[in-house]
Design a protein around this motif. Sequence first.
Motif, PDB file in Angstrom:
ATOM      1  N   LEU A   1       6.552   8.830  -4.906  1.00 47.92           N
ATOM      2  CA  LEU A   1       5.815   7.584  -4.756  1.00 47.92           C
ATOM      3  C   LEU A   1       4.420   7.972  -4.254  1.00 47.92           C
ATOM      4  CD1 LEU A   1       7.106   4.357  -2.952  1.00 47.92           C
ATOM      5  CD2 LEU A   1       4.710   4.916  -3.324  1.00 47.92           C
ATOM      6  N   ILE A   2       3.430   7.835  -5.130  1.00 49.34           N
ATOM      7  CA  ILE A   2       2.061   8.220  -4.788  1.00 49.34           C
ATOM      8  C   ILE A   2       1.415   7.077  -4.004  1.00 49.34           C
ATOM      9  CG2 ILE A   2      -0.114   9.115  -5.671  1.00 49.34           C
ATOM     10  CD1 ILE A   2       2.467  10.719  -6.477  1.00 49.34           C
ATOM     11  N   ALA A   3       1.010   7.347  -2.782  1.00 46.06           N
ATOM     12  CA  ALA A   3       0.355   6.339  -1.950  1.00 46.06           C
ATOM     13  C   ALA A   3      -1.137   6.644  -1.893  1.00 46.06           C
ATOM     14  CB  ALA A   3       0.953   6.319  -0.546  1.00 46.06           C
ATOM     15  N   SER A   4      -1.923   5.826  -2.612  1.00 45.33           N
ATOM     16  CA  SER A   4      -3.365   6.075  -2.707  1.00 45.33           C
ATOM     17  C   SER A   4      -4.120   5.573  -1.491  1.00 45.33           C
ATOM     18  CB  SER A   4      -3.931   5.375  -3.951  1.00 45.33           C
ATOM     19  OG  SER A   4      -3.199   5.704  -5.108  1.00 45.33           O
ATOM     20  N   HIS A   5      -3.522   4.582  -0.808  1.00 42.28           N
ATOM     21  CA  HIS A   5      -4.274   3.843   0.207  1.00 42.28           C
ATOM     22  C   HIS A   5      -3.254   3.089   1.059  1.00 42.28           C
ATOM     23  CE1 HIS A   5      -7.134   1.186   2.022  1.00 42.28           C
ATOM     24  NE2 HIS A   5      -7.215   0.269   1.074  1.00 42.28           N
ATOM     25  N   ALA A   6      -3.468   3.072   2.365  1.00 42.97           N
ATOM     26  CA  ALA A   6      -2.450   2.542   3.272  1.00 42.97           C
ATOM     27  C   ALA A   6      -2.479   1.023   3.423  1.00 42.97           C
ATOM     28  CB  ALA A   6      -2.606   3.179   4.657  1.00 42.97           C
ATOM     29  N   GLU A   7      -3.523   0.360   2.950  1.00 39.08           N
ATOM     30  CA  GLU A   7      -3.608  -1.087   3.125  1.00 39.08           C
ATOM     31  C   GLU A   7      -2.408  -1.762   2.462  1.00 39.08           C
ATOM     32  OE1 GLU A   7      -7.274  -4.305   3.200  1.00 39.08           O
ATOM     33  OE2 GLU A   7      -7.413  -2.533   1.924  1.00 39.08           O
ATOM     34  N   GLN A   8      -1.928  -2.830   3.093  1.00 40.13           N
ATOM     35  CA  GLN A   8      -0.605  -3.349   2.745  1.00 40.13           C
ATOM     36  C   GLN A   8      -0.496  -3.968   1.356  1.00 40.13           C
ATOM     37  OE1 GLN A   8      -2.107  -3.517   5.699  1.00 40.13           O
ATOM     38  NE2 GLN A   8      -0.642  -3.612   7.394  1.00 40.13           N
ATOM     39  N   ASP A   9      -1.601  -4.387   0.757  1.00 36.57           N
ATOM     40  CA  ASP A   9      -1.499  -4.915  -0.609  1.00 36.57           C
ATOM     41  C   ASP A   9      -1.135  -3.819  -1.600  1.00 36.57           C
ATOM     42  OD1 ASP A   9      -4.173  -4.144   0.186  1.00 36.57           O
ATOM     43  OD2 ASP A   9      -4.867  -4.776  -1.787  1.00 36.57           O
ATOM     44  N   HIS A  10      -1.264  -2.571  -1.190  1.00 35.79           N
ATOM     45  CA  HIS A  10      -0.841  -1.430  -2.015  1.00 35.79           C
ATOM     46  C   HIS A  10       0.437  -0.774  -1.481  1.00 35.79           C
ATOM     47  CE1 HIS A  10      -4.882  -1.804  -3.629  1.00 35.79           C
ATOM     48  NE2 HIS A  10      -5.348  -1.671  -2.405  1.00 35.79           N
ATOM     49  N   SER A  11       0.558  -0.767  -0.175  1.00 34.38           N
ATOM     50  CA  SER A  11       1.651  -0.011   0.442  1.00 34.38           C
ATOM     51  C   SER A  11       2.818  -0.876   0.913  1.00 34.38           C
ATOM     52  CB  SER A  11       1.115   0.751   1.662  1.00 34.38           C
ATOM     53  OG  SER A  11       0.767  -0.153   2.707  1.00 34.38           O
ATOM     54  N   GLY A  12       2.630  -2.190   0.934  1.00 30.96           N
ATOM     55  CA  GLY A  12       3.586  -3.065   1.597  1.00 30.96           C
ATOM     56  C   GLY A  12       5.006  -3.024   1.063  1.00 30.96           C
ATOM     57  N   SER A  13       5.165  -2.618  -0.189  1.00 29.37           N
ATOM     58  CA  SER A  13       6.511  -2.554  -0.768  1.00 29.37           C
ATOM     59  C   SER A  13       7.107  -1.153  -0.732  1.00 29.37           C
ATOM     60  CB  SER A  13       6.486  -3.070  -2.214  1.00 29.37           C
ATOM     61  OG  SER A  13       6.129  -4.434  -2.251  1.00 29.37           O
ATOM     62  N   ILE A  14       6.412  -0.203  -0.108  1.00 33.20           N
ATOM     63  CA  ILE A  14       6.951   1.157  -0.016  1.00 33.20           C
ATOM     64  C   ILE A  14       8.322   1.177   0.659  1.00 33.20           C
ATOM     65  CG2 ILE A  14       6.639   3.417   1.081  1.00 33.20           C
ATOM     66  CD1 ILE A  14       3.697   3.267   0.431  1.00 33.20           C
ATOM     67  N   PRO A  15       8.521   0.488   1.784  1.00 33.11           N
ATOM     68  CA  PRO A  15       9.854   0.550   2.401  1.00 33.11           C
ATOM     69  C   PRO A  15      10.968   0.098   1.466  1.00 33.11           C
ATOM     70  CG  PRO A  15       8.270  -0.346   3.959  1.00 33.11           C
ATOM     71  CD  PRO A  15       7.564  -0.255   2.638  1.00 33.11           C
ATOM     72  N   ALA A  16      10.729  -0.960   0.695  1.00 33.24           N
ATOM     73  CA  ALA A  16      11.757  -1.453  -0.229  1.00 33.24           C
ATOM     74  C   ALA A  16      12.035  -0.443  -1.336  1.00 33.24           C
ATOM     75  CB  ALA A  16      11.318  -2.788  -0.829  1.00 33.24           C
TER      76      ALA A  16
END
Length: 396
Positions: free
Chosen positions: A75-90
């Motif tokens: 899972l490539i995370a480009s940016h930590a702001e939640q509109d991009h990262s918010g679904s990472i936990p799911a």
Amino acid sequence: MAAREILPDVFAVGAIDWDRRLFDELIPLPDGTTYNSYLVRGREKTALIDTVDPTKTDDLITNLKSLGVDKIDYLIASHAEQDHSGSIPAVLERFGDAKVVTNQKCRDLLIALLHLPEERFIVIDDGDTLDLGGKTLEFIIAPWVHWPETMLTYLAEDRILFPCDLFGSHYATSSLYVPDEFAVYEAAKRYYAEIMMPFRASIRGHLEKIATREIEIIAPSHGPVHRRPAFIIDAYRDWTGDAVKNIVVLPYVSMHGSTQAMVDHLVDALINRGIPVQPFNLTKTDIGDLAKALVDAATVVIGAPTVIFGPHPQVVYATYLANLLRPKTRYATVIGSYGWGGKTVDTIKGMLDRLKVEILDPVYVRGYPNENDFAALDRLADEIESKHREAGIISS
């Protein structure tokens, strides 16, 4: 938004947010937005590039199911702001073997924001690559676009750049690709003005960095995908450059008509001198439209009545934002009216400390403007014309 194929084994799997009208509890979204996530399948490994806002997690999971995705390796995370990262936990919960691939700064922010376990991360550096089997992801660290941990991803074999927020637009559309270049240009310019403009020097450097790659498709994190990369890259070169245009932006408030009379007179005086002017009544203005106008303007004139001892609060708000956004504006001044005193002009000047501007003589009058005051506004218009001619932005 249904999952759609961009190229063989490369899919858009994000979500459309038609109804969102405010971002970060600050930025108006007249056209909604999208949260773009991309799936890349290699012969051996599968990668998901970014996720979606947590309000749209179900859309992302539904799209992955529709493609029969039963395993995500990276899972490539480009940016930590939640509109991009918010679904990472799911996503991590659903795909237990997935590793989050990102840089050190982004890793630290994701742990702080989402409380992700450290063992789920793979930390990469600028220029590192990830081989999925026939598809190679190259990571380009791009700090201050628009956070310090942002990175871009380049899919070498397919010549696709996934630039996260760079080149994006808050523009909800059912089209996978740019449907109307004029409409997307305006949305992208607004997006740049509201989010990217304070970092234009950094962005110029990143534009040079990506110029060494062959790019046939740009797939940003917001808005439609670009099949004509030059369209948006050239726009960014223009916006981030130092050249200004023969434009005056005039944000103002008028409480009892005095400042309004001064604004109306100055607008006419500028028009008569061949200078386009964009007035913004701050009691009615979408602040995003004002930000967009600031991108190119050579001069900003702030129209402000005095409230008690200082500028009207809505003028304070707009001035603070302009100072924060740091447009390439070259000249600024203040016009307006007061009753019995105050320090409005000094306060506004002090609030423009981040702008590299020449402050022109203000026209600040007591009560309703008289003939001498209107004559002073004419002289201000003459000075603005002279400055614009000196700058070479008025054609003879």
